[in-house]
Design a protein around this motif. Structure first.
Motif, PDB file in Angstrom:
ATOM      1  N   SER A   1       0.822  -1.220   0.000  1.00  0.00           N
ATOM      2  CA  SER A   1       0.000   0.000   0.000  1.00  0.00           C
ATOM      3  C   SER A   1       0.849   1.260   0.000  1.00  0.00           C
ATOM      4  O   SER A   1       0.391   2.318  -0.449  1.00  0.00           O
ATOM      5  CB  SER A   1      -0.944   0.014   1.205  1.00  0.00           C
ATOM      6  N   ASP A   2       2.083   1.182   0.504  1.00  0.00           N
ATOM      7  CA  ASP A   2       2.966   2.357   0.490  1.00  0.00           C
ATOM      8  C   ASP A   2       3.243   2.813  -0.939  1.00  0.00           C
ATOM      9  O   ASP A   2       3.291   4.013  -1.233  1.00  0.00           O
ATOM     10  CB  ASP A   2       4.299   2.041   1.182  1.00  0.00           C
ATOM     11  N   PHE A   3       3.430   1.844  -1.830  1.00  0.00           N
ATOM     12  CA  PHE A   3       3.739   2.173  -3.223  1.00  0.00           C
ATOM     13  C   PHE A   3       2.515   2.743  -3.934  1.00  0.00           C
ATOM     14  O   PHE A   3       2.647   3.548  -4.865  1.00  0.00           O
ATOM     15  CB  PHE A   3       4.246   0.920  -3.948  1.00  0.00           C
ATOM     16  N   GLN A   4       1.337   2.341  -3.493  1.00  0.00           N
ATOM     17  CA  GLN A   4       0.108   2.891  -4.057  1.00  0.00           C
ATOM     18  C   GLN A   4      -0.175   4.263  -3.469  1.00  0.00           C
ATOM     19  O   GLN A   4      -0.533   5.204  -4.180  1.00  0.00           O
ATOM     20  CB  GLN A   4      -1.061   1.942  -3.762  1.00  0.00           C
ATOM     21  N   ARG A   5      -0.020   4.368  -2.162  1.00  0.00           N
ATOM     22  CA  ARG A   5      -0.321   5.609  -1.443  1.00  0.00           C
ATOM     23  C   ARG A   5       0.534   6.769  -1.914  1.00  0.00           C
ATOM     24  O   ARG A   5       0.071   7.912  -1.970  1.00  0.00           O
ATOM     25  CB  ARG A   5      -0.111   5.376   0.054  1.00  0.00           C
ATOM     26  N   TRP A   6       1.794   6.488  -2.261  1.00  0.00           N
ATOM     27  CA  TRP A   6       2.712   7.555  -2.650  1.00  0.00           C
ATOM     28  C   TRP A   6       2.986   7.597  -4.150  1.00  0.00           C
ATOM     29  O   TRP A   6       4.020   8.084  -4.592  1.00  0.00           O
ATOM     30  CB  TRP A   6       4.020   7.420  -1.871  1.00  0.00           C
ATOM     31  N   ALA A   7       2.041   7.083  -4.926  1.00  0.00           N
ATOM     32  CA  ALA A   7       2.152   7.161  -6.387  1.00  0.00           C
ATOM     33  C   ALA A   7       2.275   8.620  -6.817  1.00  0.00           C
ATOM     34  O   ALA A   7       1.613   9.501  -6.272  1.00  0.00           O
ATOM     35  CB  ALA A   7       0.939   6.513  -7.039  1.00  0.00           C
ATOM     36  N   GLY A   8       3.131   8.863  -7.788  1.00  0.00           N
ATOM     37  CA  GLY A   8       3.363  10.220  -8.275  1.00  0.00           C
ATOM     38  C   GLY A   8       4.606  10.858  -7.694  1.00  0.00           C
ATOM     39  O   GLY A   8       5.018  11.936  -8.132  1.00  0.00           O
ATOM     40  N   HIS A   9       5.234  10.181  -6.731  1.00  0.00           N
ATOM     41  CA  HIS A   9       6.442  10.721  -6.100  1.00  0.00           C
ATOM     42  C   HIS A   9       7.654   9.846  -6.410  1.00  0.00           C
ATOM     43  O   HIS A   9       7.536   8.664  -6.736  1.00  0.00           O
ATOM     44  CB  HIS A   9       6.229  10.858  -4.595  1.00  0.00           C
ATOM     45  N   GLU A  10       8.804  10.465  -6.273  1.00  0.00           N
ATOM     46  CA  GLU A  10      10.053   9.802  -6.660  1.00  0.00           C
ATOM     47  C   GLU A  10      10.546   8.859  -5.566  1.00  0.00           C
ATOM     48  O   GLU A  10      10.460   9.164  -4.377  1.00  0.00           O
ATOM     49  CB  GLU A  10      11.114  10.873  -6.949  1.00  0.00           C
ATOM     50  N   ALA A  11      11.049   7.713  -5.998  1.00  0.00           N
ATOM     51  CA  ALA A  11      11.533   6.718  -5.050  1.00  0.00           C
ATOM     52  C   ALA A  11      12.817   6.068  -5.559  1.00  0.00           C
ATOM     53  O   ALA A  11      13.109   6.085  -6.755  1.00  0.00           O
ATOM     54  CB  ALA A  11      10.481   5.641  -4.809  1.00  0.00           C
ATOM     55  N   LYS A  12      13.559   5.510  -4.624  1.00  0.00           N
ATOM     56  CA  LYS A  12      14.766   4.770  -4.936  1.00  0.00           C
ATOM     57  C   LYS A  12      14.590   3.347  -4.418  1.00  0.00           C
ATOM     58  O   LYS A  12      14.207   3.150  -3.254  1.00  0.00           O
ATOM     59  CB  LYS A  12      15.982   5.425  -4.285  1.00  0.00           C
ATOM     60  N   ILE A  13      14.837   2.364  -5.257  1.00  0.00           N
ATOM     61  CA  ILE A  13      14.583   0.966  -4.920  1.00  0.00           C
ATOM     62  C   ILE A  13      15.815   0.119  -5.219  1.00  0.00           C
ATOM     63  O   ILE A  13      16.466   0.295  -6.253  1.00  0.00           O
ATOM     64  CB  ILE A  13      13.383   0.428  -5.721  1.00  0.00           C
ATOM     65  N   GLU A  14      16.113  -0.791  -4.299  1.00  0.00           N
ATOM     66  CA  GLU A  14      17.207  -1.736  -4.497  1.00  0.00           C
ATOM     67  C   GLU A  14      16.650  -3.144  -4.390  1.00  0.00           C
ATOM     68  O   GLU A  14      15.943  -3.473  -3.435  1.00  0.00           O
ATOM     69  CB  GLU A  14      18.313  -1.515  -3.461  1.00  0.00           C
ATOM     70  N   MET A  15      16.963  -3.986  -5.368  1.00  0.00           N
ATOM     71  CA  MET A  15      16.436  -5.336  -5.427  1.00  0.00           C
ATOM     72  C   MET A  15      17.448  -6.352  -4.876  1.00  0.00           C
ATOM     73  O   MET A  15      18.660  -6.108  -4.870  1.00  0.00           O
ATOM     74  CB  MET A  15      16.092  -5.707  -6.875  1.00  0.00           C
ATOM     75  N   THR A  16      16.932  -7.486  -4.426  1.00  0.00           N
ATOM     76  CA  THR A  16      17.819  -8.568  -3.986  1.00  0.00           C
ATOM     77  C   THR A  16      18.305  -9.376  -5.187  1.00  0.00           C
ATOM     78  O   THR A  16      19.352 -10.019  -5.123  1.00  0.00           O
ATOM     79  CB  THR A  16      17.086  -9.513  -3.019  1.00  0.00           C
ATOM     80  N   LEU A  17      17.534  -9.328  -6.279  1.00  0.00           N
ATOM     81  CA  LEU A  17      17.881 -10.047  -7.504  1.00  0.00           C
ATOM     82  C   LEU A  17      18.039  -9.047  -8.656  1.00  0.00           C
ATOM     83  O   LEU A  17      17.498  -7.942  -8.621  1.00  0.00           O
ATOM     84  CB  LEU A  17      16.787 -11.060  -7.864  1.00  0.00           C
ATOM     85  N   ILE A  18      18.768  -9.449  -9.664  1.00  0.00           N
ATOM     86  CA  ILE A  18      18.943  -8.601 -10.844  1.00  0.00           C
ATOM     87  C   ILE A  18      17.659  -8.612 -11.670  1.00  0.00           C
ATOM     88  O   ILE A  18      17.130  -9.674 -12.015  1.00  0.00           O
ATOM     89  CB  ILE A  18      20.134  -9.074 -11.697  1.00  0.00           C
ATOM     90  N   VAL A  19      17.142  -7.435 -11.977  1.00  0.00           N
ATOM     91  CA  VAL A  19      15.936  -7.284 -12.789  1.00  0.00           C
ATOM     92  C   VAL A  19      16.266  -6.357 -13.951  1.00  0.00           C
ATOM     93  O   VAL A  19      16.760  -5.248 -13.742  1.00  0.00           O
ATOM     94  CB  VAL A  19      14.773  -6.686 -11.959  1.00  0.00           C
ATOM     95  N   ALA A  20      16.002  -6.821 -15.154  1.00  0.00           N
ATOM     96  CA  ALA A  20      16.280  -6.019 -16.354  1.00  0.00           C
ATOM     97  C   ALA A  20      17.735  -5.546 -16.373  1.00  0.00           C
ATOM     98  O   ALA A  20      18.035  -4.416 -16.770  1.00  0.00           O
ATOM     99  CB  ALA A  20      15.327  -4.827 -16.436  1.00  0.00           C
ATOM    100  N   GLY A  21      18.636  -6.410 -15.901  1.00  0.00           N
ATOM    101  CA  GLY A  21      20.061  -6.120 -15.974  1.00  0.00           C
ATOM    102  C   GLY A  21      20.619  -5.260 -14.852  1.00  0.00           C
ATOM    103  O   GLY A  21      21.792  -4.892 -14.884  1.00  0.00           O
ATOM    104  N   ARG A  22      19.826  -4.951 -13.842  1.00  0.00           N
ATOM    105  CA  ARG A  22      20.332  -4.132 -12.752  1.00  0.00           C
ATOM    106  C   ARG A  22      19.586  -4.420 -11.454  1.00  0.00           C
ATOM    107  O   ARG A  22      18.554  -5.078 -11.442  1.00  0.00           O
ATOM    108  CB  ARG A  22      20.223  -2.650 -13.090  1.00  0.00           C
ATOM    109  N   ARG A  23      20.136  -3.879 -10.369  1.00  0.00           N
ATOM    110  CA  ARG A  23      19.502  -4.060  -9.060  1.00  0.00           C
ATOM    111  C   ARG A  23      18.955  -2.755  -8.480  1.00  0.00           C
ATOM    112  O   ARG A  23      18.104  -2.788  -7.598  1.00  0.00           O
ATOM    113  CB  ARG A  23      20.506  -4.660  -8.065  1.00  0.00           C
TER     114      ARG A  23
END
Length: 233
Positions: free
Chosen positions: A115-137
């Motif tokens: 719900s945090d990602f829905q609640r704050w839609a429209g704002h800038e975020a920084k995300i780090e993944m545990t797995l490589i997605v689309a060639g990056r984390r």
């Protein structure tokens, strides 16, 4: 009703908001502290956001928490600290002296629930993944909301040939937080004001109901006085 006020109202009216599980969680000692914290503060009407351990002041345990509507007052922090401190002393997950620090998530808050990602839609975020997605984390961009267990983001760090819009599984994130911007500060203040108004209205309604209840239970109250027939000669 403005959009921010509608979002706050939605959060307040959701019976499941308090019990929504976190998708980004801690490991090791911090995970043990988180487990103790969650079961202690949930009955008080608060939900855990994040636990962080650091070496500041000889060792600090930082607890980030909030009410389901995203608010958190100084009095709330004091209540949690007063309630949680003796519980941590008994369970002793740290094993050494430390300072307990309870706070709100802050404006550039961690994102730990779907719900945090829905609640704050429209704002800038920084995300780090545990797995490589689309060639990056690591990803940075504007939140577009969430669907199921996936958050959608419009990247501002996309390189040549890379997709701009991507979907990232929240369960596979290791860190996610909002980026502090002027727009985010303005929105946060607006939502806090809306939540404060809603809380004030709720308290006023409760006080009115209590006064009405007291009046109805008063034997001297006109509504409770026995009806007497007029005497006739």
């Amino acid at each position: 009703m403005t959009e921010p006020e509608a979002i706050v109202s939605q959060a307040d009216s959701s019976a499941d908001a308090l019990n929504e599980p976190r998708r980004l969680t801690e490991t090791g000692v911090a995970a043990r502290v988180a487990e103790i914290t969650e079961r202690t503060i949930l009955p008080l009407g608060f939900r855990l956001v994040r636990v962080r351990l650091n070496g500041n002041n000889g060792g600090t345990v930082q607890i980030m928490a909030e009410r389901p509507d995203g608010t958190m007052t100084v009095e709330d922090c004091e209540l949690i600290s007063k309630t949680l401190s003796p519980v941590l002393d008994v369970d002793d997950p740290i094993g050494k002296a430390y300072h307990l620090e309870v706070s709100s998530p802050g404006i550039d808050r961690p994102l730990v629930r779907v719900s945090d990602f829905q609640r704050w839609a429209g704002h800038e975020a920084k995300i780090e993944m545990t797995l490589i997605v689309a060639g990056r984390r690591r990803f940075r961009g504007i939140l577009l909301g969430a669907e199921g267990n996936k958050a959608r983001i419009r990247r501002i760090d996309a390189g040549p040939g890379e997709a701009t819009d991507v979907e990232l599984k929240v369960d596979e994130m290791s860190e996610a937080h909002l980026i502090l911007t002027d727009a985010l500060v303005t929105e946060s203040l607006r939502r806090a004001k809306a939540a404060s108004k809603a809380l004030a209205a709720q308290l006023e309604a409760q006080e009115a109901a209590e006064l009405e209840s007291d009046d109805s239970s008063d034997p001297e109250s006109p509504s409770k006085q026995p009806h007497r027939q007029p005497k006739t000669r």
